[in-house]
Design a protein around this motif. Structure first.
Motif, PDB file in Angstrom:
ATOM      1  N   VAL A  86     -25.324 -27.112 -26.513  1.00  0.00           N
ATOM      2  CA  VAL A  86     -24.454 -27.432 -25.378  1.00  0.00           C
ATOM      3  C   VAL A  86     -24.787 -26.493 -24.229  1.00  0.00           C
ATOM      4  O   VAL A  86     -24.966 -25.286 -24.442  1.00  0.00           O
ATOM      5  N   ALA A  87     -24.878 -27.024 -23.025  1.00  0.00           N
ATOM      6  CA  ALA A  87     -24.999 -26.204 -21.827  1.00  0.00           C
ATOM      7  C   ALA A  87     -23.775 -26.451 -20.955  1.00  0.00           C
ATOM      8  O   ALA A  87     -23.330 -27.592 -20.818  1.00  0.00           O
ATOM      9  N   VAL A  88     -23.227 -25.386 -20.385  1.00  0.00           N
ATOM     10  CA  VAL A  88     -22.073 -25.486 -19.495  1.00  0.00           C
ATOM     11  C   VAL A  88     -22.480 -24.898 -18.153  1.00  0.00           C
ATOM     12  O   VAL A  88     -22.826 -23.714 -18.059  1.00  0.00           O
ATOM     13  N   ILE A  89     -22.458 -25.725 -17.117  1.00  0.00           N
ATOM     14  CA  ILE A  89     -22.829 -25.296 -15.770  1.00  0.00           C
ATOM     15  C   ILE A  89     -21.556 -25.011 -14.986  1.00  0.00           C
ATOM     16  O   ILE A  89     -20.759 -25.909 -14.725  1.00  0.00           O
ATOM     17  N   GLY A  90     -21.356 -23.745 -14.641  1.00  0.00           N
ATOM     18  CA  GLY A  90     -20.138 -23.305 -13.968  1.00  0.00           C
ATOM     19  C   GLY A  90     -19.198 -22.658 -14.957  1.00  0.00           C
ATOM     20  O   GLY A  90     -18.632 -23.355 -15.801  1.00  0.00           O
ATOM     21  N   CYS A  91     -19.027 -21.346 -14.867  1.00  0.00           N
ATOM     22  CA  CYS A  91     -18.302 -20.613 -15.908  1.00  0.00           C
ATOM     23  C   CYS A  91     -17.020 -19.964 -15.396  1.00  0.00           C
ATOM     24  O   CYS A  91     -16.712 -18.818 -15.719  1.00  0.00           O
ATOM     25  N   VAL A  94     -24.380 -31.618 -21.904  1.00  0.00           N
ATOM     26  CA  VAL A  94     -24.318 -30.726 -20.743  1.00  0.00           C
ATOM     27  C   VAL A  94     -23.012 -31.000 -20.017  1.00  0.00           C
ATOM     28  O   VAL A  94     -22.733 -32.144 -19.636  1.00  0.00           O
ATOM     29  N   ILE A  95     -22.234 -29.964 -19.849  1.00  0.00           N
ATOM     30  CA  ILE A  95     -20.926 -30.083 -19.198  1.00  0.00           C
ATOM     31  C   ILE A  95     -21.016 -29.473 -17.807  1.00  0.00           C
ATOM     32  O   ILE A  95     -21.331 -28.285 -17.659  1.00  0.00           O
ATOM     33  N   GLU A  96     -20.767 -30.287 -16.793  1.00  0.00           N
ATOM     34  CA  GLU A  96     -20.808 -29.829 -15.407  1.00  0.00           C
ATOM     35  C   GLU A  96     -19.397 -29.490 -14.972  1.00  0.00           C
ATOM     36  O   GLU A  96     -18.547 -30.375 -14.851  1.00  0.00           O
ATOM     37  N   ALA A  97     -19.130 -28.209 -14.756  1.00  0.00           N
ATOM     38  CA  ALA A  97     -17.779 -27.739 -14.442  1.00  0.00           C
ATOM     39  C   ALA A  97     -17.693 -27.180 -13.030  1.00  0.00           C
ATOM     40  O   ALA A  97     -16.839 -26.330 -12.742  1.00  0.00           O
ATOM     41  N   VAL A  98     -18.570 -27.656 -12.145  1.00  0.00           N
ATOM     42  CA  VAL A  98     -18.561 -27.219 -10.748  1.00  0.00           C
ATOM     43  C   VAL A  98     -18.060 -28.333  -9.841  1.00  0.00           C
ATOM     44  O   VAL A  98     -17.213 -28.115  -8.981  1.00  0.00           O
ATOM     45  N   GLY A  99     -18.617 -29.549 -10.036  1.00  0.00           N
ATOM     46  CA  GLY A  99     -18.218 -30.670  -9.204  1.00  0.00           C
ATOM     47  C   GLY A  99     -19.000 -30.766  -7.915  1.00  0.00           C
ATOM     48  O   GLY A  99     -18.438 -31.053  -6.854  1.00  0.00           O
ATOM     49  N   ARG A 100     -20.328 -30.523  -7.997  1.00  0.00           N
ATOM     50  CA  ARG A 100     -21.188 -30.624  -6.823  1.00  0.00           C
ATOM     51  C   ARG A 100     -22.409 -31.489  -7.164  1.00  0.00           C
ATOM     52  O   ARG A 100     -22.891 -31.481  -8.298  1.00  0.00           O
ATOM     53  N   PRO A 101     -22.958 -32.228  -6.182  1.00  0.00           N
ATOM     54  CA  PRO A 101     -24.098 -33.100  -6.456  1.00  0.00           C
ATOM     55  C   PRO A 101     -25.300 -32.365  -7.036  1.00  0.00           C
ATOM     56  O   PRO A 101     -25.964 -32.858  -7.950  1.00  0.00           O
ATOM     57  N   GLU A 102     -25.598 -31.168  -6.504  1.00  0.00           N
ATOM     58  CA  GLU A 102     -26.789 -30.468  -6.967  1.00  0.00           C
ATOM     59  C   GLU A 102     -26.646 -29.980  -8.410  1.00  0.00           C
ATOM     60  O   GLU A 102     -27.613 -30.021  -9.191  1.00  0.00           O
ATOM     61  N   THR A 103     -25.454 -29.555  -8.794  1.00  0.00           N
ATOM     62  CA  THR A 103     -25.278 -29.117 -10.175  1.00  0.00           C
ATOM     63  C   THR A 103     -25.166 -30.304 -11.121  1.00  0.00           C
ATOM     64  O   THR A 103     -25.569 -30.220 -12.286  1.00  0.00           O
TER      65      THR A 103
END
Length: 361
Positions: free
Chosen positions: A183-188, A252-261
């Motif tokens: 699992v990868a989490v982007i935005g911590c 992969v969990i995107e926890a930022v909410g931006r297009p690039e991430t």
């Protein structure tokens, strides 16, 4: 009779919040009056203040809360006075097409209290996420009250009301992380940190934390990350692939909410892997991906609403795990503050100094 209490309002777009006297009605049919004990300072409250949700000012802020039911209205059977509850912003209706199909976690007709809380001059307030818990008392739909073990710390338990549940649920419910998964989490931040904890709770073998802030990466390790990637210093997609045998992560969990991430999350997953968007974008954001890549990589692109949780099922379960020492909710409580310190707490949240500031009333 009405109750006059102190509450924190956002009077207008980007204006400083202020403590005002607010008027809270006695509960009507299907409603509950809750004496608030704690309420976390969530990024969604800042979105309200900035006008990023809607323009229905003034807002009564706060929604990530725990408290004690003080009184209930006619027909309420879910809770009774004296119950210790965590407030939730998805009061399941039981009658919509999602509920009737046995999927109440996706309820499309969640409801709030019908009566309005006001300022003393009668100005109606818009409660954040239908709750408005930066106040000594608040009025909610009874279905927004989830009874949990009263022995739990209110400061920790209340965080299930939004951010922590969103993150844990993004991993367990939406991403369906399984034993041995990568699992990868982007935005911590708070939500991403909870997703890390949820992934480890689900049995993930490898949990990769991605952020541009060294402090958040250090915190992520304490929450269960096995590896960290500083995305300001290295390409996170390449780093995640390298850490997963060249393939990419299963989830992969995107926890930022931006297009690039989000694009990074899309390309950092393995073939047939899953991307979960739990970070909240703003209305003007757009994403562009080659349709052939969407088709050719397979898998699933999901959005996680409130961690796809069912509060009546998930809150008591997670509190039980907390009480057993298997879920460290206390780790998310960076500081406790007073009702008149919320503006400063927004500043600390913006600079990444805290996971959660928690108002104690």
């Amino acid at each position: 009779m009405a109750h006059e209490v102190r509450g924190v309002i956002a009077p207008g777009k980007n204006e400083p919040v202020r403590v005002e006297t607010i008027v809270v009605p006695d509960p009507g049919p299907g409603e509950a009056l809750v004496r608030v004990r704690t309420c976390g300072v969530c990024h969604t409250d800042l979105h309200y203040k900035q006008g990023g949700i809607n323009d229905e000012f003034p807002f009564l802020l706060g929604h990530e809360a725990a408290g004690v039911v003080e009184s209930v209205g006619e027909g309420v059977t879910e809770v009774e006075p004296g119950d210790f509850v965590v407030l939730n912003w998805r009061a399941v209706c039981g009658q919509c097409r999602a509920c009737l199909r046995g999927r109440p976690q996706y309820c499309f007709a969640t409801h709030n209290a019908k009566q309005r809380m006001t300022l003393t001059d009668g100005t109606p307030l818009s409660p954040a996420l239908g709750i408005g818990a930066f106040a000594e008392k608040t009025l909610v739909a009874a279905g927004q009250c989830t009874k949990v073990d009263p022995a739990a710390s209110p400061a920790a338990a209340g965080l299930l009301g939004c951010g922590v549940m969103a993150g844990i649920g993004a991993a367990i419910n939406t991403g369906q992380v399984g034993r041995g998964d990568s699992v990868a989490v982007i935005g911590c931040g708070g939500v991403g940190g909870a997703a890390i904890m949820g992934a480890r709770l689900a049995g993930a073998a490898r949990v990769i934390a991605v952020d541009i802030d060294e402090r958040k990466l250090a915190t992520a390790q304490g929450l269960g990350a096995t590896h960290t990637v500083h995305s300001g210093q290295t390409d996170p997609v390449a780093a995640i692939r390298e850490l997963t045998g060249g393939f990419g992560a299963d989830v992969v969990i995107e926890a930022v909410g931006r297009p690039e991430t989000y694009e990074q999350a899309f390309y950092a997953r393995d073939l047939a892997g899953t991307v979960v968007l739990v970070g909240v974008p703003t209305p003007e954001m757009r994403i562009e991906l080659p349709l052939l890549d969407v088709f050719g990589r397979g898998g699933a692109l999901k959005s996680s609403w409130y961690g796809d949780c069912l509060p009546s099922r998930d809150f008591p379960m997670l509190i039980d795990l907390y009480q057993q020492g298997r879920l460290d909710l206390d780790a998310f409580v960076t500081e406790t503050i007073a009702l008149d310190q919320i503006e400063e707490a927004f500043d600390r949240m913006h600079t990444g100094e805290v996971l959660r500031s928690v108002v104690v009333l």
